[in-house]
Design a protein around this motif. Sequence first.
Motif, mmCIF file in Angstrom:
data_model
loop_
_atom_site.group_PDB
_atom_site.id
_atom_site.type_symbol
_atom_site.label_atom_id
_atom_site.label_comp_id
_atom_site.label_asym_id
_atom_site.label_seq_id
_atom_site.Cartn_x
_atom_site.Cartn_y
_atom_site.Cartn_z
ATOM 1 N N HIS A 54 0.818 -1.206 0.000
ATOM 2 C CA HIS A 54 0.000 0.000 0.000
ATOM 3 C C HIS A 54 0.855 1.260 0.000
ATOM 4 O O HIS A 54 0.441 2.291 -0.525
ATOM 5 N N ILE A 55 2.071 1.188 0.562
ATOM 6 C CA ILE A 55 2.935 2.365 0.623
ATOM 7 C C ILE A 55 3.728 2.548 -0.667
ATOM 8 O O ILE A 55 3.897 3.665 -1.152
ATOM 9 N N VAL A 56 4.221 1.457 -1.254
ATOM 10 C CA VAL A 56 5.096 1.599 -2.424
ATOM 11 C C VAL A 56 4.334 1.803 -3.722
ATOM 12 O O VAL A 56 4.899 2.273 -4.713
ATOM 13 N N SER A 57 3.053 1.460 -3.755
ATOM 14 C CA SER A 57 2.283 1.592 -4.990
ATOM 15 C C SER A 57 2.077 3.064 -5.349
ATOM 16 O O SER A 57 1.934 3.913 -4.471
ATOM 17 N N PRO A 92 -4.004 1.472 -3.194
ATOM 18 C CA PRO A 92 -5.120 0.608 -3.616
ATOM 19 C C PRO A 92 -6.188 0.460 -2.537
ATOM 20 O O PRO A 92 -6.381 -0.601 -1.946
ATOM 21 N N GLU A 93 -6.920 1.545 -2.284
ATOM 22 C CA GLU A 93 -7.898 1.540 -1.205
ATOM 23 C C GLU A 93 -9.000 0.511 -1.431
ATOM 24 O O GLU A 93 -9.604 0.024 -0.474
ATOM 25 N N ASP A 94 -9.262 0.179 -2.698
ATOM 26 C CA ASP A 94 -10.348 -0.753 -2.979
ATOM 27 C C ASP A 94 -10.010 -2.187 -2.592
ATOM 28 O O ASP A 94 -10.854 -3.077 -2.714
ATOM 29 N N ARG A 95 -8.770 -2.428 -2.111
ATOM 30 C CA ARG A 95 -8.421 -3.781 -1.687
ATOM 31 C C ARG A 95 -8.059 -3.842 -0.203
ATOM 32 O O ARG A 95 -7.458 -4.813 0.254
ATOM 33 N N TYR A 96 -8.427 -2.815 0.565
ATOM 34 C CA TYR A 96 -8.187 -2.855 2.004
ATOM 35 C C TYR A 96 -8.837 -4.081 2.629
ATOM 36 O O TYR A 96 -8.265 -4.720 3.517
#
Length: 268
Positions: free
Chosen positions: A233-236, A240-244
């Motif tokens: 989530h940090i390096v992207s 990608p909030e839709d995959r939390y």
Amino acid sequence: MSHQNIRLFQESITQELSVTQNRVRHLIGDANWGAEGGYKEAILRKVIAQFLPANLKIGTGFILGNNDHLQGTEGRISTQLDIIIYEDKTPVIFREGDFVILTESSVRAVIEVKASIINYSAESANALNNIITKLNRLRDFHGFRESPGLRKKFIGVFVYNYDDTFTAKRVDEALTNSNGLINHISLGPTNFIRYWETTEGLHPPVNNRNRRCYLRYELRNLSFSYFISNLLHIVSDNNPEDRYWFSFPIAGTKEIHRLEKIVNLPAL
């Protein structure tokens, strides 16, 4: 797909790392094998690489900076870093296989890997502090300091086997020395530590003085996968909030597994 199935999938990542790291050890027993550390770094690199976006690469090596803001100095080189995740669009200074030398601007993540910290024996009494002291040298590079406008980097410590008190004083000392530089730590398959720049909005609320602190979590069989999920989530490029729901499958969020003891840090 049920919530339970997602959790089992994430647990399987932790289990895969736990099982794979022991395969060679089962074969050689107590024989002295100097390459064991490198083998376990390679295992973690392989697992992380399965999930990385196509524009990011993973390797091991050094970071080189020019230090042009300091008068009379030449280039600065880091110590060798176990795992580096970097942008594929930026030219490298040197690359041979997985080994790379990079400028700091291309680096998205740095991870130090250790096989074991067991009972704080004489050999490993200061193991965690030693790792953090090594990573603290990254502050010599401008891109690794907390500063407005700089992209957040994932700086992590990954320990396969940890058999000591999770709330030991030595752990507090190590976290205080890091002072927010290291933001994610996995100590075995259950113990997980995260640095929070602010605890505002967390539930249940955190009673800390300056908002900045380290929080501990007991995530049984999920520490390794939460470490990797936070990394992704940090390096992207795009969070990608839709995959939390997929990355963090604990019902009610991991905050329900937070330990009371926290490490407060001074205000910036």
